[in-house]
Design a protein around this motif. Structure first.
Motif, PDB file in Angstrom:
ATOM      1  N   GLU B 318       0.840  -1.195   0.000  1.00 51.73           N
ATOM      2  CA  GLU B 318       0.000   0.000   0.000  1.00 51.73           C
ATOM      3  C   GLU B 318       0.865   1.231   0.000  1.00 51.73           C
ATOM      4  OE1 GLU B 318      -3.597   0.170   2.678  1.00 51.73           O
ATOM      5  OE2 GLU B 318      -2.597  -1.616   3.444  1.00 51.73           O
ATOM      6  N   PHE B 319       0.514   2.164  -0.844  1.00 54.13           N
ATOM      7  CA  PHE B 319       1.258   3.428  -0.885  1.00 54.13           C
ATOM      8  C   PHE B 319       0.276   4.562  -1.141  1.00 54.13           C
ATOM      9  CE2 PHE B 319       4.991   5.831  -3.095  1.00 54.13           C
ATOM     10  CZ  PHE B 319       5.118   6.633  -1.964  1.00 54.13           C
ATOM     11  N   TYR B 320       0.026   5.339  -0.121  1.00 55.62           N
ATOM     12  CA  TYR B 320      -0.915   6.464  -0.220  1.00 55.62           C
ATOM     13  C   TYR B 320      -0.204   7.757   0.133  1.00 55.62           C
ATOM     14  CZ  TYR B 320      -5.275   3.915  -0.907  1.00 55.62           C
ATOM     15  OH  TYR B 320      -6.299   3.165  -1.439  1.00 55.62           O
ATOM     16  N   LYS B 321      -0.554   8.793  -0.623  1.00 54.58           N
ATOM     17  CA  LYS B 321      -0.008  10.109  -0.316  1.00 54.58           C
ATOM     18  C   LYS B 321      -1.129  11.133  -0.206  1.00 54.58           C
ATOM     19  CE  LYS B 321       4.713  10.148  -1.939  1.00 54.58           C
ATOM     20  NZ  LYS B 321       5.685  10.996  -2.643  1.00 54.58           N
ATOM     21  N   GLY B 322      -0.922  12.102   0.660  1.00 57.92           N
ATOM     22  CA  GLY B 322      -1.913  13.157   0.822  1.00 57.92           C
ATOM     23  C   GLY B 322      -1.274  14.526   0.692  1.00 57.92           C
ATOM     24  N   VAL B 323      -1.970  15.429   0.013  1.00 56.65           N
ATOM     25  CA  VAL B 323      -1.528  16.821  -0.096  1.00 56.65           C
ATOM     26  C   VAL B 323      -2.643  17.688   0.478  1.00 56.65           C
ATOM     27  CG1 VAL B 323      -0.879  18.696  -1.659  1.00 56.65           C
ATOM     28  CG2 VAL B 323      -0.162  16.335  -2.165  1.00 56.65           C
ATOM     29  N   LEU B 324      -2.368  18.353   1.575  1.00 53.50           N
ATOM     30  CA  LEU B 324      -3.409  19.099   2.276  1.00 53.50           C
ATOM     31  C   LEU B 324      -3.055  20.579   2.320  1.00 53.50           C
ATOM     32  CD1 LEU B 324      -5.143  16.750   2.904  1.00 53.50           C
ATOM     33  CD2 LEU B 324      -2.929  16.117   3.873  1.00 53.50           C
ATOM     34  N   ASP B 325      -4.000  21.385   1.912  1.00 53.47           N
ATOM     35  CA  ASP B 325      -3.784  22.832   1.832  1.00 53.47           C
ATOM     36  C   ASP B 325      -4.984  23.545   2.467  1.00 53.47           C
ATOM     37  OD1 ASP B 325      -2.571  25.198   1.199  1.00 53.47           O
ATOM     38  OD2 ASP B 325      -2.690  24.959  -0.971  1.00 53.47           O
ATOM     39  N   LEU B 355       1.741  18.855   4.285  1.00 53.15           N
ATOM     40  CA  LEU B 355       0.890  19.963   4.716  1.00 53.15           C
ATOM     41  C   LEU B 355       1.425  21.242   4.094  1.00 53.15           C
ATOM     42  CD1 LEU B 355       0.528  19.194   8.553  1.00 53.15           C
ATOM     43  CD2 LEU B 355      -0.936  18.452   6.659  1.00 53.15           C
ATOM     44  N   LEU B 356       0.578  21.913   3.320  1.00 52.76           N
ATOM     45  CA  LEU B 356       1.040  23.121   2.633  1.00 52.76           C
ATOM     46  C   LEU B 356       0.640  24.402   3.366  1.00 52.76           C
ATOM     47  CD1 LEU B 356       0.245  22.147  -1.072  1.00 52.76           C
ATOM     48  CD2 LEU B 356       2.452  22.068   0.092  1.00 52.76           C
ATOM     49  N   SER B 357      -0.203  24.292   4.363  1.00 51.70           N
ATOM     50  CA  SER B 357      -0.614  25.490   5.090  1.00 51.70           C
ATOM     51  C   SER B 357      -0.656  25.186   6.581  1.00 51.70           C
ATOM     52  CB  SER B 357      -1.993  25.948   4.618  1.00 51.70           C
ATOM     53  OG  SER B 357      -2.969  25.031   5.070  1.00 51.70           O
ATOM     54  N   ASP B 358      -0.722  26.246   7.375  1.00 53.25           N
ATOM     55  CA  ASP B 358      -0.754  26.074   8.829  1.00 53.25           C
ATOM     56  C   ASP B 358      -2.047  25.427   9.299  1.00 53.25           C
ATOM     57  OD1 ASP B 358       1.674  27.242   8.945  1.00 53.25           O
ATOM     58  OD2 ASP B 358       0.950  29.227   9.549  1.00 53.25           O
ATOM     59  N   ASP B 359      -3.119  25.648   8.553  1.00 52.39           N
ATOM     60  CA  ASP B 359      -4.411  25.148   9.001  1.00 52.39           C
ATOM     61  C   ASP B 359      -4.758  23.772   8.435  1.00 52.39           C
ATOM     62  OD1 ASP B 359      -5.078  27.394  10.593  1.00 52.39           O
ATOM     63  OD2 ASP B 359      -5.474  28.536   8.769  1.00 52.39           O
ATOM     64  N   ALA B 360      -3.929  23.274   7.546  1.00 51.20           N
ATOM     65  CA  ALA B 360      -4.192  21.939   6.992  1.00 51.20           C
ATOM     66  C   ALA B 360      -3.865  20.896   8.059  1.00 51.20           C
ATOM     67  CB  ALA B 360      -3.347  21.707   5.752  1.00 51.20           C
ATOM     68  N   GLU B 361      -4.479  19.722   7.901  1.00 54.64           N
ATOM     69  CA  GLU B 361      -4.294  18.704   8.925  1.00 54.64           C
ATOM     70  C   GLU B 361      -4.277  17.319   8.295  1.00 54.64           C
ATOM     71  OE1 GLU B 361      -7.063  19.218  12.165  1.00 54.64           O
ATOM     72  OE2 GLU B 361      -6.699  17.169  12.870  1.00 54.64           O
ATOM     73  N   ALA B 362      -3.469  16.449   8.865  1.00 55.44           N
ATOM     74  CA  ALA B 362      -3.472  15.063   8.398  1.00 55.44           C
ATOM     75  C   ALA B 362      -3.459  14.142   9.606  1.00 55.44           C
ATOM     76  CB  ALA B 362      -2.253  14.790   7.523  1.00 55.44           C
ATOM     77  N   HIS B 379       5.541  -0.880   7.984  1.00 53.06           N
ATOM     78  CA  HIS B 379       4.662   0.259   7.720  1.00 53.06           C
ATOM     79  C   HIS B 379       5.369   1.540   8.130  1.00 53.06           C
ATOM     80  CE1 HIS B 379       3.630   1.052  11.933  1.00 53.06           C
ATOM     81  NE2 HIS B 379       3.815  -0.238  12.068  1.00 53.06           N
ATOM     82  N   GLY B 380       4.996   2.602   7.462  1.00 52.79           N
ATOM     83  CA  GLY B 380       5.573   3.900   7.794  1.00 52.79           C
ATOM     84  C   GLY B 380       4.574   4.975   7.470  1.00 52.79           C
ATOM     85  N   ALA B 381       4.493   5.957   8.343  1.00 57.79           N
ATOM     86  CA  ALA B 381       3.562   7.060   8.107  1.00 57.79           C
ATOM     87  C   ALA B 381       4.258   8.364   8.457  1.00 57.79           C
ATOM     88  CB  ALA B 381       2.310   6.892   8.951  1.00 57.79           C
ATOM     89  N   THR B 382       4.112   9.346   7.598  1.00 56.78           N
ATOM     90  CA  THR B 382       4.732  10.641   7.864  1.00 56.78           C
ATOM     91  C   THR B 382       3.746  11.777   7.594  1.00 56.78           C
ATOM     92  OG1 THR B 382       5.554  10.867   5.593  1.00 56.78           O
ATOM     93  CG2 THR B 382       7.046   9.853   7.186  1.00 56.78           C
ATOM     94  N   VAL B 383       3.925  12.842   8.332  1.00 56.27           N
ATOM     95  CA  VAL B 383       3.202  14.090   8.086  1.00 56.27           C
ATOM     96  C   VAL B 383       4.258  15.181   8.125  1.00 56.27           C
ATOM     97  CG1 VAL B 383       1.455  15.702   8.920  1.00 56.27           C
ATOM     98  CG2 VAL B 383       1.114  13.239   9.237  1.00 56.27           C
ATOM     99  N   GLY B 384       4.418  15.918   7.043  1.00 55.52           N
ATOM    100  CA  GLY B 384       5.475  16.922   7.043  1.00 55.52           C
ATOM    101  C   GLY B 384       5.175  18.071   6.111  1.00 55.52           C
ATOM    102  N   GLN B 385       6.097  18.997   6.071  1.00 58.78           N
ATOM    103  CA  GLN B 385       5.962  20.147   5.199  1.00 58.78           C
ATOM    104  C   GLN B 385       6.999  20.063   4.092  1.00 58.78           C
ATOM    105  OE1 GLN B 385       6.474  22.983   8.247  1.00 58.78           O
ATOM    106  NE2 GLN B 385       4.359  22.864   8.916  1.00 58.78           N
ATOM    107  N   LEU B 386       6.917  20.977   3.163  1.00 57.19           N
ATOM    108  CA  LEU B 386       7.925  21.015   2.109  1.00 57.19           C
ATOM    109  C   LEU B 386       9.283  21.274   2.743  1.00 57.19           C
ATOM    110  CD1 LEU B 386       6.139  23.129  -0.633  1.00 57.19           C
ATOM    111  CD2 LEU B 386       6.688  20.689  -0.722  1.00 57.19           C
TER     112      LEU B 386
END
Ligand SMILES: Nc1ncnc2c1ncn2[C@@H]1O[C@H](COP(=O)(O)OP(=O)(O)OP(=O)(O)O)[C@@H](O)[C@H]1O
Ligand SMILES: [Mg+2]
Lengths: 251, 447
Positions: B318-325, B355-362, B379-386
């Protein structure tokens, strides 16, 4: 070309550069040497416009304009180029894409037409010969999985393509084998011109054997403590930095 | 009486109202299936905050709106808009469902290879010889999925794809679910049933598109049963109206040495919840689940995957990516259960969020339950910024900040898009992602 006056820079509230004065004319090559942690990369980064540095005093004038108030991309487009000590890897962005975007951003700024794919490829192939890079590197992600030496050559390739007025090379010679050092040096020498100034940050005399500098400066504890001609680099090679630091401390 | 009871009553009353006009209403088995599903839904109710599986996703807004079924009379369509969204270049074969109903005039089902049947589900349900009965509902767990129960209660139209033993679909089949303006205020419960018999092969595309920025509720279920050595690749592209509610469930059961691959791209809807539930029910099965969700503004995109390794020598990646703005929110929950018999399982799961903005959330949560001892699970999960160094590097080469950030975001998303097997869809998705990025136009010209 570049005039730095009494430049003082803090990082996280700590004084790193404590009053740098440096004058560089077009056509000159300056070497900056100095012990680890003395502030060489800090100076290079401040010139390129990296965030996180607080300029607390002093001025930097580049081609008659206040360099410090320009965004990094505007500095790049106006001809300032920094070859990074540690070039970053950017997965998913192909090298050729970056090169094309960079060349065209700079050309646009200079009022030139953007290069089409064919002309761009011809140009990039020519420049790649200069640093003896294989064409496959164009299609790989920027620096991803490149060896240390390949990354440095990629920096010189970018510089050759962008033809900056002011090139700052932060330890481009570090980690290069003897052949690669020769290739990089030849690349740098090919870029020497009367319209261009180069700043070489280095720890080694060897680079300066190939790229002979007009001036050599020693940066220690955030200050330029000694300047001289290429003889100074030879002296440092033999005696290390200790004597200069004692001398500077005595002042 | 509380609001929850009222919502159930609403759907029960809707069912009363429309039951007699649903496809195959005269068939006792269908009636039984629907009534049973409705009972399950009414009993179970809409998810609440106490449901662990629905912890981050509130469906109160759907309850509150009490969506009714789309009236039977087909409303006039904006043909020009419809033509645009069909993307005929994606696939040679196409079946189009508008507001929940099959529209033959927009579909293209000529020249299907031997052994492949693609029909409207309503037609298949009304025809006892269609064979849909043996497949329908087999892979779906309505006890666990309240919205799948609701979908089953309202089963009417959709698509039935039957691949006979050894049949090969050389060209993908595209299923387009179109929401027209007439769908505003209404719910659809489209159902796709895929029966891929042994050694058959197919690539299927499912798209959810809107002609209008209407408020509606899509409650879709797709079920796929793969026979031994069958291979199915499913590309799902969710581009619902920005005001829509989209809930979908993909349910898969895999036979021996079969291969299932899915690419789930979620771009639209105000609220999207996608469940994918795969049963590796025989030895030697391969399952690959890729996904990309992008949520900006006030969008909410939730993916819940569940992979059951039931038999030995199964592989799941499984490989999922999220882009949140903006105020966008992404949820990923990946459950992997390695049952006692599933020795030599190789289960890998990766989820990365940007996460592309301060108010985005994952919110990301891997859930591994392992009851066999000779297995490889990672398994690995990350939440980060550019990465600030990368942004600076690009700017130092003359790229402006918006372009640099957009380029890095695009590169992040590309890793999922590149895996999509249909080149025309890849190209389309690249454009779709760029269109959502502020520096998109600037970087597009160099790609
Ligand atoms: N972001 C930062 N946060 C804290 N300290 C920093 C930061 N950047 C630089 N420094 C400190 O500033 C000082 C100067 O660092 P700089 O990288 O400029 O040295 P340098 O002369 O280039 O050294 P080297 O020869 O090892 O490359 C060091 O003490 C370093 O730790
Ligand atoms: Mg340094």
């Amino acid at each position: 070309m570049l005039s730095i006056k009494n430049l003082k820079v803090n990082v996280d509230g700590k004084a790193i550069l404590k009053g740098i004065d440096l004058e560089i004319q077009a056509g000159e090559v300056h070497a900056i040497m100095g012990p680890n942690g003395s502030g060489k990369s800090t100076l290079a980064n401040v010139l390129a416009g990296r965030e996180g540095y607080e300029v607390v005093d002093g001025t930097v004038t580049y081609q008659g304009q206040n360099l410090l108030e320009l965004a990094p991309e505007l500095r790049a487009r106006s001809g300032v180029f920094l070859a990074f000590q540690y070039p970053v890897e950017i997965p998913g962005v192909s090298n050729v894409y970056l090169l094309k975007a960079a060349v065209n951003a700079v050309r646009k700024h200079r009022g030139l037409d953007e290069l089409d794919a064919m002309d761009f490829l011809a140009l990039v192939r020519e420049k790649m010969k200069l640093v003896k890079m294989d064409e496959q590197f164009l299609y790989r992600a920027v620096n991803e999985g490149f060896s240390g030496g390949e990354k440095k050559r990629n920096e010189i390739l970018q510089m050759a393509l962008l033809e900056p007025a002011l090139g700052i090379l932060d330890e481009t010679d570090s980690g290069l084998d003897i052949d690669a050092l020769k290739i990089v040096s030849d690349g740098v020498n090919a870029l020497r011109s009367k319209d261009r100034a180069l700043v070489l940050v280095t720890h080694y005399q060897r680079l300066l054997d190939y790229v002979v500098p007009d001036r050599v400066h020693v940066l220690a504890h955030g200050r330029i403590v000694k300047s001289g001609d290429r003889g100074l680099a030879l002296e440092l090679e033999q005696k290390g930095y200790g004597w200069i630091e004692t001398q500077a401390a005595a002042l | 009486m509380n609001a929850v009871m009222q919502a159930h009553q609403h759907y029960a009353a809707e069912f009363e109202r429309v039951e007699s006009v649903l496809a195959g209403a005269a068939s006792p088995w269908l009636r039984e299936l629907r009534r049973n599903a409705l009972a399950v839904f009414v009993e179970r109710g809409f998810p609440t905050a106490r449901d662990e599986d629905w912890k981050y996703t509130r469906t109160a807004a759907i309850e509150k709106r009490a969506f009714s079924c789309v009236p039977a009379a087909a409303a006039p369509l904006n043909a020009q808009r419809l033509q645009q969204v069909l993307h005929t270049e994606f696939a040679a074969h196409r079946i189009v469902i508008v507001d929940g109903r099959y529209r033959p005039e927009w579909s293209q089902l000529d020249g299907l290879p031997a052994g492949v049947r693609v029909t409207a589900l309503a037609a298949a349900l009304s025809d006892e010889s269609s064979g849909v009965r043996t497949a329908l509902g087999k892979a779906v767990n309505i006890q666990r999925h309240p919205f799948a129960a609701l979908n089953t209660a309202f089963i009417d139209d959709g698509v039935f794809i039957a691949l006979q033993k050894g049949a090969v679909l050389d060209q993908p089949v595209q299923i387009v679910f179109v929401a027209s303006a007439a769908q505003g205020g209404h719910a659809t419960h489209p159902r796709v049933v895929v029966a891929a018999d042994e050694h058959s092969r197919a690539t299927l595309i499912e798209r959810f598109v809107a002609l209008d920025e209407a408020v509606y509720f899509t409650n879709a279920v797709t079920e796929v049963v793969l026979g031994d050595h069958a291979s199915v690749e499913l590309c799902r592209l969710q581009e619902e109206s920005a005001k829509a509610f989209h809930i979908s469930g993909v349910f898969v059961t895999q036979g021996r040495a079969s291969r299932f691959t899915s690419h789930a791209i979620s771009l639209g809807a105000l609220l999207a919840r996608d469940d994918i539930d795969v049963q590796l029910a025989a030895p030697g099965v391969e399952c690959t689940l890729n996904g990309l969700y992008m949520a900006g503004g006030r969008q909410h995109a939730d993916t819940h995957s569940r992979v059951d390794h039931l038999q030995p020598h199964g592989t799941s990646h499984e490989f999922y990516k999220g882009v949140l703005d903006g105020h966008g929110r992404g949820v990923f929950n990946g459950k992997v259960i390695v049952h006692p018999d599933a020795q030599k399982t190789d289960a890998r799961q990766r989820n990365e969020n940007l996460l592309l903005s301060d108010d985005a959330e994952a919110d990301t949560k891997p859930e591994l339950e392992i009851y066999a001892d000779d297995v490889k699970c990672a398994h690995g999960a990350t939440v980060g910024q550019l990465d600030a160094d990368s942004v600076f590097y690009l700017r130092s080469r003359g790229m402006d900040e918006a372009a640099a950030r957009s380029l890095l975001t695009y590169a992040f998303a590309s890793e999922i898009i590149e895996r999509v097997p249909v080149p025309a869809i890849r190209a389309y998705l690249q454009q779709a992602v760029l269109a959502r990025l502020p520096g998109g136009p600037a970087i597009e010209e160099f790609l």
